[in-house]
Structure formats: C-alpha cells, structure tokens
Design an enzyme around this catalytic site. Structure first.
Site, PDB file in Angstrom:
ATOM      1  N   GLU A  97     -32.616 -69.334 -49.991  1.00 53.88           N
ATOM      2  CA  GLU A  97     -32.682 -68.117 -49.179  1.00 53.88           C
ATOM      3  C   GLU A  97     -32.877 -66.874 -50.031  1.00 53.88           C
ATOM      4  O   GLU A  97     -32.364 -66.786 -51.144  1.00 53.88           O
ATOM      5  CB  GLU A  97     -31.344 -67.889 -48.467  1.00 53.88           C
ATOM      6  CG  GLU A  97     -30.953 -68.945 -47.502  1.00 53.88           C
ATOM      7  CD  GLU A  97     -29.571 -68.664 -46.898  1.00 53.88           C
ATOM      8  OE1 GLU A  97     -29.138 -69.463 -46.074  1.00 53.88           O
ATOM      9  OE2 GLU A  97     -28.947 -67.650 -47.264  1.00 53.88           O
ATOM     10  N   CYS A 343     -24.668 -65.371 -47.820  1.00 52.69           N
ATOM     11  CA  CYS A 343     -25.250 -66.373 -48.705  1.00 52.69           C
ATOM     12  C   CYS A 343     -25.110 -67.820 -48.220  1.00 52.69           C
ATOM     13  O   CYS A 343     -24.015 -68.312 -47.995  1.00 52.69           O
ATOM     14  CB  CYS A 343     -24.538 -66.178 -50.031  1.00 52.69           C
ATOM     15  SG  CYS A 343     -24.776 -67.444 -51.197  1.00 52.69           S
TER      16      CYS A 343
HETATM   17  S1  SF4 Z   1     -20.204 -66.733 -53.374  1.00 53.80           S
HETATM   18 FE1  SF4 Z   1     -19.389 -68.181 -54.867  1.00 53.80          FE
HETATM   19  S2  SF4 Z   1     -20.033 -70.230 -54.144  1.00 53.80           S
HETATM   20 FE2  SF4 Z   1     -21.252 -68.665 -53.046  1.00 53.80          FE
HETATM   21  S3  SF4 Z   1     -23.131 -68.529 -54.236  1.00 53.80           S
HETATM   22 FE3  SF4 Z   1     -21.768 -66.883 -54.938  1.00 53.80          FE
HETATM   23  S4  SF4 Z   1     -20.662 -67.777 -56.664  1.00 53.80           S
HETATM   24 FE4  SF4 Z   1     -21.601 -69.475 -55.556  1.00 53.80          FE
END
Ligand code: SF4
Length: 358
Positions: A97, A343
């Site tokens: 993404e 994310c």
């Molecule tokens: S929030 Fe944490 S688990 Fe999610 S992509 Fe970022 S580093 Fe990785």
C-alpha cells in the site's frame, strides 16, 4: 541497482531499469543516442512525473526500459477528505500500500511502504499482524513515488513530502532504504530535497544513528507510544530487543547530527498510555532532547478489537500536560478513515477477500 526481471507475453526477460545509471548509459550507447535524450527522459518522468504516454511519445525507446515494476492493482479515493489509497501488486503477486494525502493547505504527502508485512508486530497495526516480512527492492519503493507523482501531476498538483510510514520497518530494509534516499535526492534523478523526506521507525538505536550520520538532513520519526518498558513492549513487541536508555542515547546522537527536532509518534490508547501521570513521565523522559511530539488518535482495527482510542478530552489533557512542561506538541488527525488508510488494513482486507492474490 538491479536489472529487473519483468514478464512480457509470458516470458521472463531482463530489461534496463530507469534508475540504473550505468545500464542506461549502455542502453544509450547501443542505440547511438545522445546524452540529452536520456537526461530529458529522466527529467520528464522522475522530476516532472509526466505520464507514460507523454514520455513514450517523446522517447520511442521507452517501452524497451522498465519504467515501472509495480502494477497499480486498486485505487480508492476517500469521500471524506483528500486521501487516496493505492494498492500495488508486485511481480510475485504480493500486495503493498501507499497513501496520498492531500492536505487542505494544498500540500501533499505520500506515505510509502518499505516491506511486505513487518516483523515489529505492533499490537495496533494490521501490517504487524501479517506475520511475514519481506523487503521491497529500491525500485519497488521508488515506483510507489513515481506512480503517485504521476497521479498528482494529472491533477495539476505537486508532491511535497514523502514519508516512510507505510508497511514495514524501514531500518529492517536499511540497504535498500539508503539506495532509495540516494536516488530520490540525486540531482540527475528525482532531485528532491532531503528535508522533504521523513523515515519512521519503531526505534532501532544503532540504525537510527547510522542513518543520521549518512543522511543528516533526512528527518526521523520514532514510534514511542510509552516510556514504561512493559507497556511499550506490549504495544511494540520488537521493543523488547532495545532498551529505553539505548533509545534515548540514539535520539541524543541523532539530535547532535541534525538541526531539526526528532518527531516522537505517540498513539493515544484508552487506559493504556493516556493518563496524566504518563504524560508527566513522557515529559521527564524527553528532558534535554530536541523532539516534537505528535499525539495520534487511534482508529480501531479488526485485528485488535481489544484496543480503544483515547477520548478527545483525554488527548487534550495529555497534550496540555506536555505543553505545560515546555514541549512542542501536535495532535495529528488522520485522513482517510473511510478507506482504511492506516497501515496495512486494506491489504489485510483484500487478502482475506481473495486469498490467492498474496
Ligand atoms: S506500525 Fe509497527 S508493525 Fe506496523 S508497519 Fe509500522 S513498525 Fe511495522
């Protein structure tokens, strides 16, 4: 940079990547092209983000080069605000993404992914629940920038900032990250200001210092979320490998190497890390460091139904406590709530819908 294998009519063949300066020079010599034609091609594509059609019309050899190594699989525009989620598919059929954020002021930010999945396994993050981590190549990261830049150009907008806050821990893909930063800031390629780039990490102390030494103008953001070691480890399992004193030392070193304050990201979780005494502990912990604290309201995700976001009043009180201690604080409201812009959420949903894709 690598020659990228791409599939053409069912065959795998090696072609020259647009980012590979020496291979591109070979390509130019073989066809007796002048230097200007390649320079013009790169300018139109990587600096002006013109469409492939325009570029090919001007440079008929372009289809013999690898302009893109990602396929745009899906685009979702927010009905609420200026966020667009781009889902890309790699040659191996994996989804990643990127998110374009168009802010009301007219500025735009692109959030790119550096890995497929993520080993940091953050409790609140859909990507962290994927259980895999695979590095994206430099070209795969750069193509997110190129394709998003082309979308913005088609809207007569410019791309202002690029943040490495998408899927993955950028410092787990350190070599490719460095190559991407070199390419983005190279005057012959994307020619972007290093100050317009920001790399976000869960906090890998030695990598933070190495990176600041090599790229002192590129800003860093640290996902801190708590200064209580047990709470932090529960939120970010990877944090158990690195002590908070080591992290503090790394921030001080990064501060020594950079002019801009380091960004501290603090996700506001109800009854976990949002109490006033925890704001006081945070203020004490960052004493003597040059930081800007971003408080981030949390939107629940399917993978962590037990987590709740803090109430607005709790966020305001937390912010006021930090400000009273003399700290720079911003409450950051996320765009794209309706398109699962956080994310990894969309990739997780898409993989569940059609598991054969990944
Ligand atoms: S929030 Fe944490 S688990 Fe999610 S992509 Fe970022 S580093 Fe990785």
């Amino acid at each position: 940079m690598e020659h990228l294998p791409i599939r053409t009519h069912g065959r795998m063949c090696n072609m020259t990547s647009i980012y590979n300066a020496s291979a591109l020079d070979e390509f130019r010599k073989e066809r007796s092209l002048d230097h200007n034609s390649i320079r013009r091609l790169r300018n139109r594509l990587l600096k002006q983000f013109l469409s492939d059609e325009v570029v090919i019309a001007d440079f008929p050899y372009a289809p013999q080069l690898v302009l893109h190594c990602l396929e745009l699989y899906q685009r979702i525009d927010s009905d609420l605000d200026g966020a667009t989620k781009l889902l890309f598919r790699t040659d191996a059929g994996m989804l990643i993404e990127s998110v374009i954020l168009r802010i009301a002021s007219g500025r735009t930010t692109l959030c790119v992914s550096s890995q497929i999945g993520c080993a940091a396994a953050c409790e609140f993050c859909a990507t962290g629940h994927m259980g895999i981590a695979q590095n994206l190549s430099a070209s795969q990261i750069l193509d997110q920038v190129l394709q998003a830049g082309q979308i913005l150009t088609s809207e007569r907008r410019q791309l202002h900032n690029i943040v490495f806050m998408g899927m993955g821990e950028p410092f787990h893909n350190e070599r490719n990250l460095a190559e991407v930063i070199e390419t983005l800031t190279d005057v012959r390629q994307f020619n972007r200001s290093p100050a317009s780039l920001l790399v976000s990490t869960v906090g890998i102390p030695k990598a933070m210092i190495r990176f600041a030494n090599r790229f002192p103008q590129v800003r860093q953001a640290l996902s801190l979320h708590s200064v209580d070691p047990e709470i932090r480890k529960a939120i970010i399992p990877l944090a158990s490998r690195y002590s908070l004193p080591d992290l503090k030392h790394a921030i001080a070193e990064v501060n020594r190497l950079q002019n801009a304050p380091l960004m501290i990201e603090y996700l506001m979780l109800k009854n976990r890390n949002d109490r006033i005494h925890q704001a006081q502990e945070l203020a004490e912990w960052v004493q003597g460091l040059s930081v800007h604290i971003n408080l981030i309201p949390f939107n629940p995700i399917e993978d962590a139904p037990h987590l709740e976001g803090s109430e607005p009043e709790a966020i305001r009180a937390f912010s006021a406590t930090l400000k009273a201690a003399g700290l720079k604080v911003t409450i950051r409201y996320s765009l794209g709530a309706d398109i699962s812009a956080a994310c990894g959420q969309l990739v997780r949903k898409e993989n569940r819908r059609s598991p054969t894709v990944n």
